[in-house]
Write an enzyme that holds these catalytic residues in place. Structure first.
Site, PDB file in Angstrom:
ATOM      1  CG  ASP A 125      -1.980  -1.059   1.204  1.00 42.54           C
ATOM      2  OD1 ASP A 125      -2.415  -1.443   0.100  1.00 42.54           O
ATOM      3  OD2 ASP A 125      -2.396  -1.508   2.280  1.00 42.54           O
ATOM      4  CG  ASP A 143      -6.885  -1.125  -1.554  1.00 46.30           C
ATOM      5  OD1 ASP A 143      -7.191  -2.334  -1.628  1.00 46.30           O
ATOM      6  OD2 ASP A 143      -5.940  -0.706  -0.865  1.00 46.30           O
TER       7      ASP A 143
END
Length: 172
Positions: A125, A143
């Site tokens: 991330d 995401d």
């Protein structure tokens, strides 16, 4: 009619592949160019790049589960669900375009994150938004794909609920 169906299948696979590709290319660049916990301000501390590895799911959910349970819940189960989702969107040619595109974004994003989990044991991330009262956790392009897919499916659901009652009133 067969040519139209072939084009539909190619477009579905292309949208899924583009979602996976954008996600994986961005993560590869981040893995090579950004150090862990390094903060790179893109827009005045509102849009920040910072690399972290997430061994859990959304917002590190499941991070503390035993490794075998985490592997089943965050790798095997999602592979089965995503495989069925891809089969479903490919085999149901009567779905609206919006639903098909929404499912493609969901599936592409899901595959991007599951691929990382299986290959690397965690998901990279690196995106963070901070606008005072609106602040996100650290996320990635998979995401974003998933959220776009959910938004498209939600919009399609609202359209269906708004259009159906109106068409029923016309028939009375």
């Amino acid at each position: 009619m067969k040519k139209k169906e072939t084009i539909r299948l190619i477009l579905i696979l292309a949208i899924v592949a583009l979602n996976i590709g954008c996600d994986q290319v961005s993560k590869s660049i981040v893995r090579q160019k950004i150090d862990y916990d390094e903060n790179i301000s893109i827009i005045k501390n509102h849009f920040i790049l910072t690399k972290v590895e997430n061994t859990g799911a959304f917002l590190s959910a499941g991070n503390n589960l035993p490794e075998a349970v985490r592997f089943i819940l965050l790798s095997i189960l999602p592979v089965l669900v995503l495989g069925y989702g891809l089969f479903y969107v490919l085999s149901k040619n009567k779905l609206s375009s919006g639903v098909q595109i929404g499912l493609c974004f969901l599936i592409g994003g899901g595959i991007g994150n599951v691929y990382d989990r299986i290959l690397f044991g965690s998901v990279t991330d690196f995106l963070h938004l901070d606008f005072g009262i609106f602040r996100t956790g650290i996320f990635n392009l998979a995401d974003v794909s998933i959220m776009i897919g959910i938004a498209l499916l939600f919009i399609q659901s609202l359209k269906r609920k708004i259009i159906k009652p109106a068409s029923l009133e016309n028939n009375i």
